[in-house]
Motif scaffolding. Structure first.
Motif, PDB file in Angstrom:
ATOM      1  N   LEU A 155     138.043  -3.017 -54.225  1.00  0.00           N
ATOM      2  CA  LEU A 155     136.627  -2.659 -54.188  1.00  0.00           C
ATOM      3  C   LEU A 155     135.899  -3.397 -55.295  1.00  0.00           C
ATOM      4  O   LEU A 155     136.376  -3.440 -56.419  1.00  0.00           O
ATOM      5  CB  LEU A 155     136.436  -1.153 -54.362  1.00  0.00           C
ATOM      6  CG  LEU A 155     137.120  -0.245 -53.350  1.00  0.00           C
ATOM      7  CD1 LEU A 155     136.968   1.214 -53.765  1.00  0.00           C
ATOM      8  CD2 LEU A 155     136.532  -0.456 -51.965  1.00  0.00           C
ATOM      9  N   SER A 156     134.751  -3.961 -54.961  1.00  0.00           N
ATOM     10  CA  SER A 156     133.953  -4.626 -56.008  1.00  0.00           C
ATOM     11  C   SER A 156     132.495  -4.252 -55.877  1.00  0.00           C
ATOM     12  O   SER A 156     132.077  -3.652 -54.923  1.00  0.00           O
ATOM     13  CB  SER A 156     134.137  -6.138 -55.939  1.00  0.00           C
ATOM     14  OG  SER A 156     133.771  -6.637 -54.688  1.00  0.00           O
TER      15      SER A 156
ATOM     16  N   GLY B  20     138.707   0.172 -59.055  1.00  0.00           N
ATOM     17  CA  GLY B  20     138.722  -1.127 -58.394  1.00  0.00           C
ATOM     18  C   GLY B  20     139.455  -1.187 -57.079  1.00  0.00           C
ATOM     19  O   GLY B  20     139.650  -2.277 -56.544  1.00  0.00           O
TER      20      GLY B  20
ATOM     21  N   ARG C 240     133.261  -6.596 -41.739  1.00  0.00           N
ATOM     22  CA  ARG C 240     132.052  -5.900 -42.178  1.00  0.00           C
ATOM     23  C   ARG C 240     131.184  -5.650 -40.955  1.00  0.00           C
ATOM     24  O   ARG C 240     130.820  -6.595 -40.240  1.00  0.00           O
ATOM     25  CB  ARG C 240     131.306  -6.753 -43.196  1.00  0.00           C
ATOM     26  CG  ARG C 240     130.069  -6.088 -43.734  1.00  0.00           C
ATOM     27  CD  ARG C 240     129.475  -6.945 -44.860  1.00  0.00           C
ATOM     28  NE  ARG C 240     128.287  -6.334 -45.363  1.00  0.00           N
ATOM     29  CZ  ARG C 240     127.060  -6.816 -45.176  1.00  0.00           C
ATOM     30  NH1 ARG C 240     126.887  -7.934 -44.492  1.00  0.00           N
ATOM     31  NH2 ARG C 240     126.023  -6.200 -45.675  1.00  0.00           N
TER      32      ARG C 240
ATOM     33  N   THR D 210     131.115   2.732 -47.744  1.00  0.00           N
ATOM     34  CA  THR D 210     131.028   2.656 -49.187  1.00  0.00           C
ATOM     35  C   THR D 210     129.883   1.734 -49.573  1.00  0.00           C
ATOM     36  O   THR D 210     129.608   0.764 -48.854  1.00  0.00           O
ATOM     37  CB  THR D 210     132.345   2.131 -49.805  1.00  0.00           C
ATOM     38  OG1 THR D 210     132.197   2.021 -51.224  1.00  0.00           O
ATOM     39  CG2 THR D 210     132.765   0.802 -49.230  1.00  0.00           C
ATOM     40  N   PRO D 211     129.213   2.010 -50.682  1.00  0.00           N
ATOM     41  CA  PRO D 211     128.189   1.091 -51.154  1.00  0.00           C
ATOM     42  C   PRO D 211     128.794  -0.167 -51.795  1.00  0.00           C
ATOM     43  O   PRO D 211     128.099  -1.129 -52.063  1.00  0.00           O
ATOM     44  CB  PRO D 211     127.412   1.912 -52.190  1.00  0.00           C
ATOM     45  CG  PRO D 211     128.382   2.934 -52.659  1.00  0.00           C
ATOM     46  CD  PRO D 211     129.273   3.227 -51.486  1.00  0.00           C
ATOM     47  N   ARG D 212     130.096  -0.159 -52.012  1.00  0.00           N
ATOM     48  CA  ARG D 212     130.790  -1.283 -52.636  1.00  0.00           C
ATOM     49  C   ARG D 212     131.275  -2.267 -51.572  1.00  0.00           C
ATOM     50  O   ARG D 212     131.253  -1.981 -50.380  1.00  0.00           O
ATOM     51  CB  ARG D 212     131.950  -0.743 -53.457  1.00  0.00           C
ATOM     52  CG  ARG D 212     131.374   0.287 -54.443  1.00  0.00           C
ATOM     53  CD  ARG D 212     132.218   0.800 -55.492  1.00  0.00           C
ATOM     54  NE  ARG D 212     132.892  -0.173 -56.284  1.00  0.00           N
ATOM     55  CZ  ARG D 212     133.942   0.151 -57.018  1.00  0.00           C
ATOM     56  NH1 ARG D 212     134.395   1.381 -57.041  1.00  0.00           N
ATOM     57  NH2 ARG D 212     134.540  -0.762 -57.745  1.00  0.00           N
ATOM     58  N   THR D 213     131.741  -3.416 -52.014  1.00  0.00           N
ATOM     59  CA  THR D 213     132.308  -4.413 -51.111  1.00  0.00           C
ATOM     60  C   THR D 213     133.814  -4.196 -51.035  1.00  0.00           C
ATOM     61  O   THR D 213     134.479  -4.079 -52.054  1.00  0.00           O
ATOM     62  CB  THR D 213     132.004  -5.835 -51.618  1.00  0.00           C
ATOM     63  OG1 THR D 213     130.586  -5.997 -51.671  1.00  0.00           O
ATOM     64  CG2 THR D 213     132.598  -6.877 -50.700  1.00  0.00           C
ATOM     65  N   VAL D 214     134.337  -4.131 -49.814  1.00  0.00           N
ATOM     66  CA  VAL D 214     135.769  -3.937 -49.588  1.00  0.00           C
ATOM     67  C   VAL D 214     136.413  -5.304 -49.405  1.00  0.00           C
ATOM     68  O   VAL D 214     135.932  -6.125 -48.613  1.00  0.00           O
ATOM     69  CB  VAL D 214     136.031  -3.054 -48.353  1.00  0.00           C
ATOM     70  CG1 VAL D 214     137.516  -2.872 -48.118  1.00  0.00           C
ATOM     71  CG2 VAL D 214     135.339  -1.698 -48.504  1.00  0.00           C
TER      72      VAL D 214
ATOM     73  N   GLY E 196     127.553  -1.606 -46.192  1.00  0.00           N
ATOM     74  CA  GLY E 196     128.200  -0.341 -46.552  1.00  0.00           C
ATOM     75  C   GLY E 196     129.145   0.220 -45.510  1.00  0.00           C
ATOM     76  O   GLY E 196     129.654   1.328 -45.655  1.00  0.00           O
TER      77      GLY E 196
END
Length: 86
Positions: free
Chosen positions: A85-86, A23, A57, A43-47, A61
Motif C-alpha cells: 500500500l502506498s 505499508g 484498478r 482504499t484511498p491508498r494505491t494497492v 480507491g
C-alpha cells in the motif's frame, strides 16, 4: 453468488485473516485448487502488485484482485498474499 444445494460441498473463497499495516495488507486465503476467485478492495491508498495475483484498478480507491489456487484439484489450498500500500 449462488446458493449451493442442500448437502453440497463448499466451493467458496475463505478469508481466514486480513491484517493491515502501514505499508501493506496481508491476506491469508483458502480456495479450491484449480479455481480463480475475485476480491474487491476499497482504499484511498494505491494497492501494489502481489506475486500470484492479478490486480486491476477499477475506479479511484477501488481495486479488483484475482487469485488462482494451484494444487490437487477439488481440495482447498491455503495462500498468503501481501499487497503493498502506498
Amino acid at each position: 453468488v449462488l446458493d449451493p444445494a442442500p448437502g453440497a460441498a463448499s466451493q467458496g473463497l475463505r478469508i481466514l485473516r486480513a491484517t493491515a499495516e502501514a505499508g501493506a495488507l496481508h491476506l491469508t486465503l483458502e480456495g479450491v485448487a484449480g479455481r480463480e476467485y475475485t476480491l474487491i478492495a476499497r482504499t484511498p491508498r494505491t494497492v501494489g502488485e502481489a506475486g500470484g495475483a492479478v490486480l486491476r484498478r477499477l475506479d479511484p480507491g477501488r481495486f479488483e484482485l484475482r487469485v488462482r489456487f494451484d494444487g490437487e484439484p477439488g481440495r482447498y489450498v491455503r495462500r498468503a498474499l501481501s499487497l503493498p500500500l502506498s
